[in-house]
Design an enzyme around this catalytic site. Sequence first.
Site, PDB file in Angstrom:
ATOM      1  N   GLY A  50       0.820  -1.212   0.000  1.00 25.59           N
ATOM      2  CA  GLY A  50       0.000   0.000   0.000  1.00 25.59           C
ATOM      3  C   GLY A  50       0.848   1.254   0.000  1.00 25.59           C
ATOM      4  N   SER A  56       4.520   7.244   3.141  1.00 28.79           N
ATOM      5  CA  SER A  56       5.185   6.331   4.078  1.00 28.79           C
ATOM      6  C   SER A  56       6.582   5.922   3.596  1.00 28.79           C
ATOM      7  CB  SER A  56       4.324   5.106   4.373  1.00 28.79           C
ATOM      8  OG  SER A  56       4.205   4.297   3.243  1.00 28.79           O
ATOM      9  N   ASP A  93      -0.875  -7.034  -7.367  1.00 34.31           N
ATOM     10  CA  ASP A  93      -2.062  -7.258  -6.536  1.00 34.31           C
ATOM     11  C   ASP A  93      -1.671  -8.100  -5.326  1.00 34.31           C
ATOM     12  OD1 ASP A  93      -4.494  -7.984  -5.419  1.00 34.31           O
ATOM     13  OD2 ASP A  93      -5.423  -8.502  -7.342  1.00 34.31           O
ATOM     14  N   GLN A  94      -1.957  -7.599  -4.128  1.00 36.62           N
ATOM     15  CA  GLN A  94      -1.600  -8.335  -2.916  1.00 36.62           C
ATOM     16  C   GLN A  94      -2.395  -9.631  -2.763  1.00 36.62           C
ATOM     17  OE1 GLN A  94      -3.918  -5.484   0.177  1.00 36.62           O
ATOM     18  NE2 GLN A  94      -2.839  -7.145   1.134  1.00 36.62           N
ATOM     19  N   HIS A 119      -7.129  -3.939   2.576  1.00 34.03           N
ATOM     20  CA  HIS A 119      -7.808  -4.211   3.854  1.00 34.03           C
ATOM     21  C   HIS A 119      -9.012  -5.135   3.729  1.00 34.03           C
ATOM     22  CE1 HIS A 119      -5.128  -1.229   5.348  1.00 34.03           C
ATOM     23  NE2 HIS A 119      -5.759  -0.200   4.814  1.00 34.03           N
ATOM     24  N   GLU A 144      -2.351  -3.697   9.329  1.00 35.30           N
ATOM     25  CA  GLU A 144      -3.014  -2.470   9.788  1.00 35.30           C
ATOM     26  C   GLU A 144      -4.510  -2.513   9.449  1.00 35.30           C
ATOM     27  OE1 GLU A 144      -1.217   1.101   8.327  1.00 35.30           O
ATOM     28  OE2 GLU A 144       0.691   0.757   9.350  1.00 35.30           O
TER      29      GLU A 144
HETATM   30  C1  LIG Z   1      -4.324   3.007   2.978  1.00 36.82           C
HETATM   31  S1  LIG Z   1      -3.552   3.236   1.424  1.00 36.82           S
HETATM   32  C2  LIG Z   1      -1.846   3.070   1.796  1.00 36.82           C
HETATM   33  C3  LIG Z   1      -1.328   4.187   2.656  1.00 36.82           C
HETATM   34  C4  LIG Z   1       0.166   4.199   2.848  1.00 36.82           C
HETATM   35  N1  LIG Z   1       0.679   2.911   3.279  1.00 36.82           N
HETATM   36  C5  LIG Z   1       0.521   5.234   3.890  1.00 36.82           C
HETATM   37  O1  LIG Z   1       0.957   4.853   5.009  1.00 36.82           O
HETATM   38  O2  LIG Z   1       0.393   6.430   3.602  1.00 36.82           O
HETATM   39  C6  LIG Z   1      -3.977   1.745   0.620  1.00 36.82           C
HETATM   40  C7  LIG Z   1      -3.320   1.485  -0.736  1.00 36.82           C
HETATM   41  O3  LIG Z   1      -3.495   0.110  -1.021  1.00 36.82           O
HETATM   42  C8  LIG Z   1      -3.630  -0.042  -2.397  1.00 36.82           C
HETATM   43  N2  LIG Z   1      -4.307  -1.311  -2.685  1.00 36.82           N
HETATM   44  C9  LIG Z   1      -5.638  -1.576  -2.655  1.00 36.82           C
HETATM   45  N3  LIG Z   1      -5.872  -2.839  -3.025  1.00 36.82           N
HETATM   46  C10 LIG Z   1      -4.660  -3.402  -3.292  1.00 36.82           C
HETATM   47  C11 LIG Z   1      -4.249  -4.680  -3.746  1.00 36.82           C
HETATM   48  N4  LIG Z   1      -5.147  -5.638  -3.995  1.00 36.82           N
HETATM   49  N5  LIG Z   1      -2.939  -4.919  -3.918  1.00 36.82           N
HETATM   50  C12 LIG Z   1      -2.030  -3.943  -3.686  1.00 36.82           C
HETATM   51  N6  LIG Z   1      -2.365  -2.694  -3.263  1.00 36.82           N
HETATM   52  C13 LIG Z   1      -3.665  -2.431  -3.069  1.00 36.82           C
HETATM   53  C14 LIG Z   1      -4.432   1.163  -2.849  1.00 36.82           C
HETATM   54  O4  LIG Z   1      -4.210   1.414  -4.220  1.00 36.82           O
HETATM   55  C15 LIG Z   1      -3.893   2.252  -1.922  1.00 36.82           C
HETATM   56  O5  LIG Z   1      -2.892   3.002  -2.571  1.00 36.82           O
END
Ligand SMILES: C[S@@+](CC[C@H](N)C(=O)[O-])C[C@H]1O[C@@H](n2cnc3c(N)ncnc32)[C@H](O)[C@@H]1O
Length: 241
Positions: A50, A56, A93-94, A119, A144
Site C-alpha cells: 500500500g 510512508s 495485486d496483494q 484491507h 493495519e
Molecule cells: C491506505 S492506502 C496506503 C497508505 C500508505 N501505506 C501510507 O501509510 O500512507 C492503501 C493502498 O493500497 C492499495 N491497494 C488496494 N488494493 C490493493 C491490492 N489488492 N494490492 C495492492 N495494493 C492495493 C491502494 O491502491 C492504496 O494506494
Amino acid sequence: MNRADESTYFRDYLTRTGDMMVIKMDHYLDVYPRILRGWSGRNLTFLEIGVYKGGSLDLWKGFFGGQARLTFIDIDPACKALEIPGTHIEIGDQSDAAFLIDLAARRGPFDLIIDDGGHKMNQQLTSFRALWPQLSDGGLYVVEDTHTSYWPGFGGGFRAPASFIEFAKDLVDRMHSWYTDQDAEFPLHPLAREIGSVQFYDSMVVIEKHLKPAPVSVASRNGQIIRSSKLLEVRGRKSIF
Ligand SMILES: C[S@@+](CC[C@H](N)C(=O)[O-])C[C@H]1O[C@@H](n2cnc3c(N)ncnc32)[C@H](O)[C@@H]1O
C-alpha cells in the site's frame, strides 16, 4: 537514533512531511515505537503493501536509514512514479500469491512486513499466507486497519469465520498447540514452532516470527539451573504445568 528519539519519531514525522501524504491511524504513531523499539537504523529488508500518496516511503526511510532495503507494492500503476531514492516500488495485486512469492524471491526475505493495502479479508489472508514463509526469524508481520474484520463490505463481520481477526485468533491456538493431547481436533501445528507472539492492538495485529524448539521448563535453586527435557514430552498430556 536513541530510544527517546525512536519513541517520538513517528509523531514528530507528521510535522516534517512534504507533499507526499502519509495516512495512518493516530494511535499507530504510539504502537510503532513500542513494537519497533531498537529497530531504527537497522540494515534490514522491509516490505509495505500500500503506497497511496507515497508518504510512508520517506517515513520508513527516515526511521531505518539509508542502508535498509525498502520495498513497497501497490495495485495502482500511478504509484510507481512516487519512488524516492533508496526505495523500490512494484505494481501488483496483494491477493496474487504468485506475484508476492516472486517479489519475495527477488527482494526478500523480509524482516518487517506491513500490510496497509486494500484491507479486504481475502487480500489480508492471501498476503499473509504467501508472505509468512518469506519473513525472517525475528521478523514482524503487521496488519493495519484490522477493524475491517468487522465490516461486511470488506468480507468481515462480528465473529465472521473468514475475517482476519478470527484468523489471527486461530493463530493464538496454533501457537499453543504443543499443550494438548486432543490430537483429533487440535493437532500440533507447524506454526507452533514459528510464532513467537500474536499481539492485538486496536485495529492492528502484529505477528512475531520466532523459530523455536519445543518448550522446556527451567528451574533454578542456589544458582543451579535445571532445564527439564521431560517437558519435551508435552504431547499426551493435558498440560505441561
Ligand atoms: C491506505 S492506502 C496506503 C497508505 C500508505 N501505506 C501510507 O501509510 O500512507 C492503501 C493502498 O493500497 C492499495 N491497494 C488496494 N488494493 C490493493 C491490492 N489488492 N494490492 C495492492 N495494493 C492495493 C491502494 O491502491 C492504496 O494506494
